[in-house]
Scaffold this motif. Structure first.
Motif, PDB file in Angstrom:
ATOM      1  N   GLY A 126       0.814  -1.207   0.000  1.00 33.82           N
ATOM      2  CA  GLY A 126       0.000   0.000   0.000  1.00 33.82           C
ATOM      3  C   GLY A 126       0.846   1.255   0.000  1.00 33.82           C
ATOM      4  O   GLY A 126       0.568   2.207  -0.740  1.00 33.82           O
ATOM      5  N   ILE A 127       1.906   1.270   0.806  1.00 31.03           N
ATOM      6  CA  ILE A 127       2.799   2.440   0.829  1.00 31.03           C
ATOM      7  C   ILE A 127       3.467   2.627  -0.523  1.00 31.03           C
ATOM      8  O   ILE A 127       3.556   3.742  -1.040  1.00 31.03           O
ATOM      9  CB  ILE A 127       3.846   2.284   1.953  1.00 31.03           C
ATOM     10  CG1 ILE A 127       3.174   2.424   3.316  1.00 31.03           C
ATOM     11  CG2 ILE A 127       4.960   3.306   1.804  1.00 31.03           C
ATOM     12  CD1 ILE A 127       4.069   2.066   4.479  1.00 31.03           C
ATOM     13  N   LEU A 128       3.900   1.528  -1.124  1.00 26.26           N
ATOM     14  CA  LEU A 128       4.565   1.638  -2.424  1.00 26.26           C
ATOM     15  C   LEU A 128       3.616   2.152  -3.506  1.00 26.26           C
ATOM     16  O   LEU A 128       3.974   3.002  -4.311  1.00 26.26           O
ATOM     17  CB  LEU A 128       5.139   0.287  -2.839  1.00 26.26           C
ATOM     18  CG  LEU A 128       6.410  -0.154  -2.113  1.00 26.26           C
ATOM     19  CD1 LEU A 128       6.788  -1.558  -2.553  1.00 26.26           C
ATOM     20  CD2 LEU A 128       7.539   0.810  -2.390  1.00 26.26           C
ATOM     21  N   PHE A 129       2.405   1.615  -3.542  1.00 28.60           N
ATOM     22  CA  PHE A 129       1.497   1.988  -4.622  1.00 28.60           C
ATOM     23  C   PHE A 129       0.867   3.351  -4.422  1.00 28.60           C
ATOM     24  O   PHE A 129       0.509   4.004  -5.397  1.00 28.60           O
ATOM     25  CB  PHE A 129       0.419   0.923  -4.805  1.00 28.60           C
ATOM     26  CG  PHE A 129       0.884  -0.214  -5.656  1.00 28.60           C
ATOM     27  CD1 PHE A 129       1.047  -0.054  -7.021  1.00 28.60           C
ATOM     28  CD2 PHE A 129       1.184  -1.437  -5.093  1.00 28.60           C
ATOM     29  CE1 PHE A 129       1.487  -1.089  -7.816  1.00 28.60           C
ATOM     30  CE2 PHE A 129       1.628  -2.487  -5.872  1.00 28.60           C
ATOM     31  CZ  PHE A 129       1.789  -2.315  -7.238  1.00 28.60           C
ATOM     32  N   PHE A 130       0.697   3.792  -3.183  1.00 26.15           N
ATOM     33  CA  PHE A 130       0.080   5.085  -2.972  1.00 26.15           C
ATOM     34  C   PHE A 130       1.084   6.216  -2.888  1.00 26.15           C
ATOM     35  O   PHE A 130       0.717   7.377  -2.827  1.00 26.15           O
ATOM     36  CB  PHE A 130      -0.828   5.064  -1.734  1.00 26.15           C
ATOM     37  CG  PHE A 130      -2.086   4.293  -1.978  1.00 26.15           C
ATOM     38  CD1 PHE A 130      -3.020   4.738  -2.891  1.00 26.15           C
ATOM     39  CD2 PHE A 130      -2.318   3.105  -1.309  1.00 26.15           C
ATOM     40  CE1 PHE A 130      -4.184   4.021  -3.136  1.00 26.15           C
ATOM     41  CE2 PHE A 130      -3.471   2.382  -1.542  1.00 26.15           C
ATOM     42  CZ  PHE A 130      -4.408   2.832  -2.451  1.00 26.15           C
ATOM     43  N   SER A 131       2.370   5.880  -2.903  1.00 26.94           N
ATOM     44  CA  SER A 131       3.372   6.927  -3.036  1.00 26.94           C
ATOM     45  C   SER A 131       3.659   7.080  -4.527  1.00 26.94           C
ATOM     46  O   SER A 131       3.425   6.179  -5.315  1.00 26.94           O
ATOM     47  CB  SER A 131       4.653   6.550  -2.290  1.00 26.94           C
ATOM     48  OG  SER A 131       5.305   5.487  -2.937  1.00 26.94           O
ATOM     49  N   GLY A 132       4.199   8.180  -4.924  1.00 31.18           N
ATOM     50  CA  GLY A 132       4.425   8.408  -6.342  1.00 31.18           C
ATOM     51  C   GLY A 132       5.626   7.654  -6.889  1.00 31.18           C
ATOM     52  O   GLY A 132       5.805   7.566  -8.094  1.00 31.18           O
ATOM     53  N   GLU A 133       6.443   7.083  -6.014  1.00 29.19           N
ATOM     54  CA  GLU A 133       7.689   6.463  -6.483  1.00 29.19           C
ATOM     55  C   GLU A 133       7.431   5.258  -7.359  1.00 29.19           C
ATOM     56  O   GLU A 133       8.103   5.057  -8.362  1.00 29.19           O
ATOM     57  CB  GLU A 133       8.554   6.075  -5.287  1.00 29.19           C
ATOM     58  CG  GLU A 133       9.033   7.264  -4.493  1.00 29.19           C
ATOM     59  CD  GLU A 133       9.826   6.852  -3.277  1.00 29.19           C
ATOM     60  OE1 GLU A 133      10.351   5.728  -3.290  1.00 29.19           O
ATOM     61  OE2 GLU A 133       9.912   7.640  -2.346  1.00 29.19           O
ATOM     62  N   THR A 134       6.459   4.435  -7.006  1.00 29.21           N
ATOM     63  CA  THR A 134       6.190   3.238  -7.799  1.00 29.21           C
ATOM     64  C   THR A 134       5.675   3.622  -9.173  1.00 29.21           C
ATOM     65  O   THR A 134       6.052   3.026 -10.174  1.00 29.21           O
ATOM     66  CB  THR A 134       5.169   2.349  -7.083  1.00 29.21           C
ATOM     67  OG1 THR A 134       5.684   2.033  -5.798  1.00 29.21           O
ATOM     68  CG2 THR A 134       4.932   1.063  -7.833  1.00 29.21           C
TER      69      THR A 134
END
Length: 61
Positions: A45-53
């Motif tokens: 969830g952190i990866l997908f909801f941050s812009g980095e992914t």
């Protein structure tokens, strides 16, 4: 009422203890698997909801 022998009582007690051990082990296993799923869901969830992914995906394709 029949009187039980000492060995019959011990056998029943041992079987009871074994079932409690198995039940406790299964509960601990379920808790561990559930915790792992929660941690993985949080990380994804952190990866997908941050812009980095999203930037990483767009950069590779």
């Amino acid at each position: 009422m029949e009187l039980q022998t000492r060995s019959a009582k011990l056998a029943r007690t041992k079987a009871n203890r074994l079932s409690h051990r198995v039940g406790r082990a299964l509960m601990m296993l379920g808790t561990a698997i559930g915790g792992a799923i929660v941690i993985i869901a949080i990380v994804i969830g952190i990866l997908f909801f941050s812009g980095e992914t999203q930037e990483f995906i767009y950069m590779n394709f």
